[in-house]
Design a protein around this motif. Sequence first.
Motif, PDB file in Angstrom:
ATOM      1  N   ALA A  51       0.829  -1.207   0.000  1.00 55.39           N
ATOM      2  CA  ALA A  51       0.000   0.000   0.000  1.00 55.39           C
ATOM      3  C   ALA A  51       0.862   1.255   0.000  1.00 55.39           C
ATOM      4  CB  ALA A  51      -0.943  -0.006   1.203  1.00 55.39           C
ATOM      5  N   PHE A  55       0.424   3.966  -2.785  1.00 53.95           N
ATOM      6  CA  PHE A  55      -0.014   5.311  -2.419  1.00 53.95           C
ATOM      7  C   PHE A  55       1.015   6.356  -2.844  1.00 53.95           C
ATOM      8  CE2 PHE A  55      -2.547   3.435   1.369  1.00 53.95           C
ATOM      9  CZ  PHE A  55      -3.627   3.149   0.556  1.00 53.95           C
ATOM     10  N   PRO A  62      -6.214   6.627  -3.551  1.00 59.46           N
ATOM     11  CA  PRO A  62      -6.125   5.684  -2.431  1.00 59.46           C
ATOM     12  C   PRO A  62      -7.276   4.688  -2.351  1.00 59.46           C
ATOM     13  CG  PRO A  62      -6.624   7.881  -1.619  1.00 59.46           C
ATOM     14  CD  PRO A  62      -6.307   8.008  -3.078  1.00 59.46           C
ATOM     15  N   ILE A  65      -6.778   2.026  -5.023  1.00 56.96           N
ATOM     16  CA  ILE A  65      -5.655   1.168  -4.616  1.00 56.96           C
ATOM     17  C   ILE A  65      -6.108   0.192  -3.546  1.00 56.96           C
ATOM     18  CG2 ILE A  65      -3.447   1.178  -3.383  1.00 56.96           C
ATOM     19  CD1 ILE A  65      -2.909   3.882  -4.889  1.00 56.96           C
ATOM     20  N   ALA A  66      -6.827   0.691  -2.551  1.00 52.34           N
ATOM     21  CA  ALA A  66      -7.302  -0.174  -1.467  1.00 52.34           C
ATOM     22  C   ALA A  66      -8.185  -1.293  -2.010  1.00 52.34           C
ATOM     23  CB  ALA A  66      -8.046   0.650  -0.423  1.00 52.34           C
ATOM     24  N   LEU A  69      -6.026  -3.775  -4.017  1.00 54.78           N
ATOM     25  CA  LEU A  69      -5.201  -4.650  -3.181  1.00 54.78           C
ATOM     26  C   LEU A  69      -6.048  -5.648  -2.400  1.00 54.78           C
ATOM     27  CD1 LEU A  69      -2.366  -2.268  -1.937  1.00 54.78           C
ATOM     28  CD2 LEU A  69      -2.142  -4.258  -3.438  1.00 54.78           C
ATOM     29  N   LEU A 100      -3.456  -3.037   5.099  1.00 57.53           N
ATOM     30  CA  LEU A 100      -3.803  -2.020   4.102  1.00 57.53           C
ATOM     31  C   LEU A 100      -4.655  -0.916   4.707  1.00 57.53           C
ATOM     32  CD1 LEU A 100      -4.301  -1.005   1.169  1.00 57.53           C
ATOM     33  CD2 LEU A 100      -6.096  -2.719   1.038  1.00 57.53           C
ATOM     34  N   LEU A 104      -4.878   3.477   5.025  1.00 56.14           N
ATOM     35  CA  LEU A 104      -5.827   4.165   4.151  1.00 56.14           C
ATOM     36  C   LEU A 104      -6.258   5.531   4.682  1.00 56.14           C
ATOM     37  CD1 LEU A 104      -7.423   4.160   1.531  1.00 56.14           C
ATOM     38  CD2 LEU A 104      -9.236   2.917   2.744  1.00 56.14           C
TER      39      LEU A 104
END
Length: 119
Positions: A51, A55, A62, A65-66, A69, A100, A104
């Motif tokens: 992460a 990031f 974000p 991405i979260a 992942l 993760l 965040l």
Amino acid sequence: MPSSVRKLLRLVFVIALFAVFWLALLPAPDVARLVSWQDKIEHAVLFAALALLAFAGWPQRPLAIALGLLAYGAAMEIAQSRTAHRFGDPLDWLADAVGLLVLLPLALKRRDARASGRR
């Protein structure tokens, strides 16, 4: 951050994704266990590191991405369950999510600060 550095971080992130997935499908090595839930700590730390790379490479994304992942972690557990020498564990995926999701809120705050600073 210079775009060349951001491009390098993105490349390292993509390479890390492939490497981690490949390693996750190999037979599990024998390692000394300090605590019974050491595996979960390893998952959380690994996903926190992934992460951080993501990031840094895509600071404006974000949430995407979260979610990506989280899907990646689930795919890894499903793939492991299809091997003869590994098994998928929903608790491993939960540990991935913890690693993760701890980062965040910081990534969201940073994104929002950057966005409000540009206005």
